[in-house]
Design a protein around this motif. Structure first.
Motif, PDB file in Angstrom:
ATOM      1  N   ASP A  65       0.801  -1.227   0.000  1.00 57.13           N
ATOM      2  CA  ASP A  65       0.000   0.000   0.000  1.00 57.13           C
ATOM      3  C   ASP A  65       0.830   1.273   0.000  1.00 57.13           C
ATOM      4  OD1 ASP A  65       1.027  -0.225   2.531  1.00 57.13           O
ATOM      5  OD2 ASP A  65      -0.855   0.191   3.575  1.00 57.13           O
ATOM      6  N   ARG A  66       2.136   1.155  -0.270  1.00 53.04           N
ATOM      7  CA  ARG A  66       3.001   2.328  -0.398  1.00 53.04           C
ATOM      8  C   ARG A  66       3.881   2.116  -1.618  1.00 53.04           C
ATOM      9  NH1 ARG A  66       5.880   2.493   5.328  1.00 53.04           N
ATOM     10  NH2 ARG A  66       6.311   0.376   4.642  1.00 53.04           N
ATOM     11  N   PHE A  90      -4.766   3.461  -3.158  1.00 47.45           N
ATOM     12  CA  PHE A  90      -3.770   3.850  -2.167  1.00 47.45           C
ATOM     13  C   PHE A  90      -4.332   4.965  -1.280  1.00 47.45           C
ATOM     14  CE2 PHE A  90      -1.521   2.140  -5.758  1.00 47.45           C
ATOM     15  CZ  PHE A  90      -0.485   1.393  -5.205  1.00 47.45           C
TER      16      PHE A  90
END
Length: 377
Positions: A65-66, A90
């Motif tokens: 998620d990054r 995101f």
């Protein structure tokens, strides 16, 4: 048709110990006119997809998620497409685009320029991805294998015919998967022991121990600019590099394609005509982009039924004239279009030049009637 994609549901929960960096600055010179003003990752694929979308879909499914995307050549399309298409997957500020024009000197140098973000994320591992391949992969398995091995770096690998391996980083491993040798684009690729016709190649996907990579990028006397030429060989020399074989995809076999040439790009399209060797990030039926006779068209192209195109790529926005024949006469193809291997590329600029420069051919009159050259084109 809806854009909702059930296949993009996450395979794993978010893994906050990993910083993911997507290298999306490739110029793609071997795609010629398709990348004259467009980066290779932004080239359309199978209708409404772009090449970069495969890596992006893999990131989302893998629970990462990054993500930092390092762009360089002609970034405008990616700067618009990635937030618009993928930003909703995101949290705010977790999808970052960093333009490296006139700064990045290589793949490793791109990561070095963005190291402060890795530090800010407090990651223990760094996942480095290439943005210009067609494949389907859950990165969670790769990350788990890396953590279990204790290696400095784990390289995702695929197996290709040895005759095709000279365009990749080629390696050999021991029975445990430890990489014993790594050669970047060798003229004579070493074969897999016991398999003389096949070679193990790097997919351009790496998981690094963050502390090890920091030392490799910033250590005294080190000028690491490229992963394939410098960083990975250094890890191999230290005995700290492991290989991870690409698992089977939806079709039951591993599928990974480097679409760096016109032939490879067209053939990869054809792989998706009757089957789905990897999941398309966005559903786009073959009828929208496949023209039969081994030919494909890209978004915005118009091809009339009267045209006969064989092994041809029709570039975005190209309007094929009625009755055009291409892909049958190599000399005629090369006169007006770009022909490389078995593949013919047609762009609107090529058609405009053809229309402007064609010299009328006067055929013998029949019963006093001369034929216009368009009647026999």
């Amino acid at each position: 048709m809806t854009d909702q994609q059930p296949s993009l549901s996450r395979l794993t929960h978010p893994d906050r110990g990993v910083a993911a960096i997507l290298l999306a600055g490739g110029k793609g010179t071997r795609l010629h006119d398709l990348t004259a003003s467009e980066s290779k990752p932004a080239v359309p694929f199978a209708g409404r997809n772009r090449i970069v979308d495969f890596a992006m879909a893999n990131v989302v499914r893998s629970g990462l998620d990054r993500l930092l995307v390092a762009t360089q050549f002609a970034p405008a399309t990616l700067n618009h497409h990635l937030p618009a298409r993928w930003g909703g997957h995101f949290a705010p500020g977790a999808l970052l685009l960093r333009d490296g024009r006139d700064r990045y000197l290589g793949t490793a140098d791109a990561v070095r320029h963005n190291w402060r973000q890795v530090q800010d994320w407090g990651a223990d591992q760094v996942l480095v991805l290439a943005a210009d391949h067609i494949y389907d992969m859950d990165y969670a398995g790769l990350i788990a294998a890396h953590r279990a091995s204790g290696a400095g770096v784990t390289v995702a690998v695929d197996v290709v015919p040895r005759t095709e391996a000279s365009g990749f980083g080629v390696m050999q491993t021991d029975d445990s998967g430890r990489i014993l040798s790594f050669l970047e684009k060798p003229a004579n690729p070493p074969a897999i022991p016991g398999e003389p016709d096949r070679a193990m190649v790097s997919m351009g996907i790496y998981v690094f121990d963050a502390a090890w990579l920091r030392d490799a990028l910033f250590g005294p006397g080190i000028e690491s600019l490229d992963f394939g030429h410098e960083v990975i060989p250094a890890a191999v020399a230290q005995g700290l590099a492991m290989a991870y074989r690409l698992p089977a995809g939806p079709g039951g076999l591993p599928y990974w394609r480097d679409v760096g040439t016109l032939d490879a790009l067209r053939q990869a399209h054809l792989d998706f005509v009757a089957a789905q060797p990897a999941r398309l990030p966005r559903i786009s039926p073959a009828a929208e982009w496949y023209l039969a006779r081994g030919s494909v068209m890209m978004p915005g192209a118009v091809v009339p039924p009267s045209a006969r195109l064989t092994c041809t790529i029709v570039a975005p926005g190209t309007r094929i004239p009625h009755g055009l024949v291409a892909g049958e006469d190599p000399d005629e193809d090369a006169r007006w279009f770009r022909r490389e291997g078995r593949t013919v590329l047609i762009t609107q600029a090529m058609l405009d030049r053809r229309e402007a420069l064609r010299i009328p051919t006067i055929l013998p009159a029949r019963q006093g009637t001369a034929l216009h050259p368009r009647d026999v084109a």
